[in-house]
Design a protein around this motif. Structure first.
Motif, short mmCIF file in Angstrom:
data_model
loop_
_atom_site.label_atom_id
_atom_site.label_comp_id
_atom_site.label_asym_id
_atom_site.label_seq_id
_atom_site.Cartn_x
_atom_site.Cartn_y
_atom_site.Cartn_z
N PRO A 47 -3.92 -5.69 20.56
CA PRO A 47 -5.34 -6.01 20.74
C PRO A 47 -5.98 -6.44 19.42
N PRO A 48 -7.13 -7.12 19.48
CA PRO A 48 -7.82 -7.53 18.26
C PRO A 48 -8.15 -6.38 17.31
N SER A 49 -8.29 -5.19 17.82
CA SER A 49 -8.60 -4.04 16.96
C SER A 49 -7.48 -3.75 15.97
N GLU A 50 -6.29 -4.31 16.19
CA GLU A 50 -5.15 -4.07 15.30
C GLU A 50 -5.07 -5.07 14.15
N ARG A 51 -6.00 -6.02 14.08
CA ARG A 51 -5.98 -6.99 12.98
C ARG A 51 -6.29 -6.27 11.67
N ASN A 52 -5.94 -6.90 10.58
CA ASN A 52 -6.30 -6.40 9.26
C ASN A 52 -7.77 -6.73 9.04
N GLU A 53 -8.63 -5.73 8.99
CA GLU A 53 -10.06 -5.99 8.84
C GLU A 53 -10.52 -6.02 7.39
N GLU A 54 -9.61 -5.76 6.46
CA GLU A 54 -10.00 -5.73 5.05
C GLU A 54 -10.02 -7.14 4.47
N ILE A 55 -11.20 -7.56 4.08
CA ILE A 55 -11.37 -8.81 3.36
C ILE A 55 -12.11 -8.43 2.07
N LYS A 56 -11.43 -8.61 0.97
CA LYS A 56 -12.06 -8.25 -0.30
C LYS A 56 -13.01 -9.35 -0.73
N ARG A 57 -13.92 -8.98 -1.59
CA ARG A 57 -14.92 -9.94 -2.04
C ARG A 57 -15.14 -9.77 -3.54
N LEU A 58 -15.69 -10.80 -4.13
CA LEU A 58 -16.03 -10.82 -5.54
C LEU A 58 -17.50 -11.21 -5.66
N PRO A 59 -18.17 -10.73 -6.70
CA PRO A 59 -19.59 -11.11 -6.84
C PRO A 59 -19.73 -12.59 -7.17
N TYR A 60 -20.76 -13.19 -6.60
CA TYR A 60 -21.12 -14.57 -6.95
C TYR A 60 -22.30 -14.47 -7.89
N GLU A 61 -22.08 -14.82 -9.14
CA GLU A 61 -23.07 -14.55 -10.19
C GLU A 61 -23.75 -15.81 -10.70
N HIS A 62 -23.77 -16.85 -9.90
CA HIS A 62 -24.34 -18.12 -10.34
C HIS A 62 -25.63 -18.41 -9.59
N GLU A 63 -26.55 -19.03 -10.26
CA GLU A 63 -27.78 -19.44 -9.59
C GLU A 63 -27.61 -20.76 -8.86
N THR A 64 -26.60 -21.50 -9.25
CA THR A 64 -26.33 -22.79 -8.63
C THR A 64 -25.76 -22.58 -7.23
N ARG A 65 -26.36 -23.27 -6.26
CA ARG A 65 -25.85 -23.21 -4.89
C ARG A 65 -24.62 -24.10 -4.79
N GLN A 66 -23.64 -23.64 -4.06
CA GLN A 66 -22.49 -24.48 -3.77
C GLN A 66 -21.99 -24.16 -2.37
#
Length: 166
Positions: A47-66
């Motif tokens: 079932p979908p509940s068995e997927r890996n739910e961990e997605i790591k993230r990093l801070p976005y420290e820029h004022e520029t939009r991209q």
């Protein structure tokens, strides 16, 4: 590997197989309620509940939009058809303008490949992926998740969720 480790591993495999068979049975019973029965051989899936739910993230420290876009190569993204257990191959495309966070790519790769043993309708995967990404990105200016599947039976399926339209 010690006998104890072998026994533990065998128990894990047994539990995974039991969960896959249980979920497959539930999914097939659900489809039968709507008059849909599988043709040919059915393979078990998780079932979908068995997927890996961990997605790591990093801070976005820029004022520029991209605009940040991730797109899988053909064959990298797949899940299993809940009618047959056969793979549905497609392309996953993610586009967003970061708020405070960006996705760490290695963890995104592990997340994407974790879908390979999951049985779910193509139209069900896109909202789950969208919610998972939104949870980890927290506050993107916008987020678009698109899944486009290989043609099957002469029908191309593309599913898109755009946070600006929600």
């Amino acid at each position: 590997m010690s006998a104890s480790n072998n026994t533990d591993l065998e128990q894990v495999y047994r539990e995974m197989e039991e969960e896959a068979v249980r979920h497959t049975r539930i999914a097939l019973e659900h489809m039968k309620e709507y008059g849909i029965e599988p043709e040919g051989e059915v393979r078990p899936f998780l079932p979908p509940s068995e997927r890996n739910e961990e997605i790591k993230r990093l801070p976005y420290e820029h004022e520029t939009r991209q605009v940040v876009t991730y797109e899988t190569e053909p064959g990298e993204f797949s899940a299993l058809c809940p009618f047959s257990g056969l793979p549905d191959f497609g392309t996953l495309r993610i586009e967003y303008v970061p708020g405070d966070w960006i996705v760490e790519l290695k963890s995104l790769k592990y997340y994407v490949v974790s879908w390979r043993q999951i049985g779910a309708a193509q139209e069900d995967l896109t909202p789950i992926i969208f919610q998972d990404l939104m949870k980890h990105l927290k506050n993107p200016e916008y987020l678009v998740v698109e899944t486009e599947y290989n043609v099957r039976g002469g029908i191309n399926t593309t599913c898109t969720i755009d946070s600006r339209e929600q």
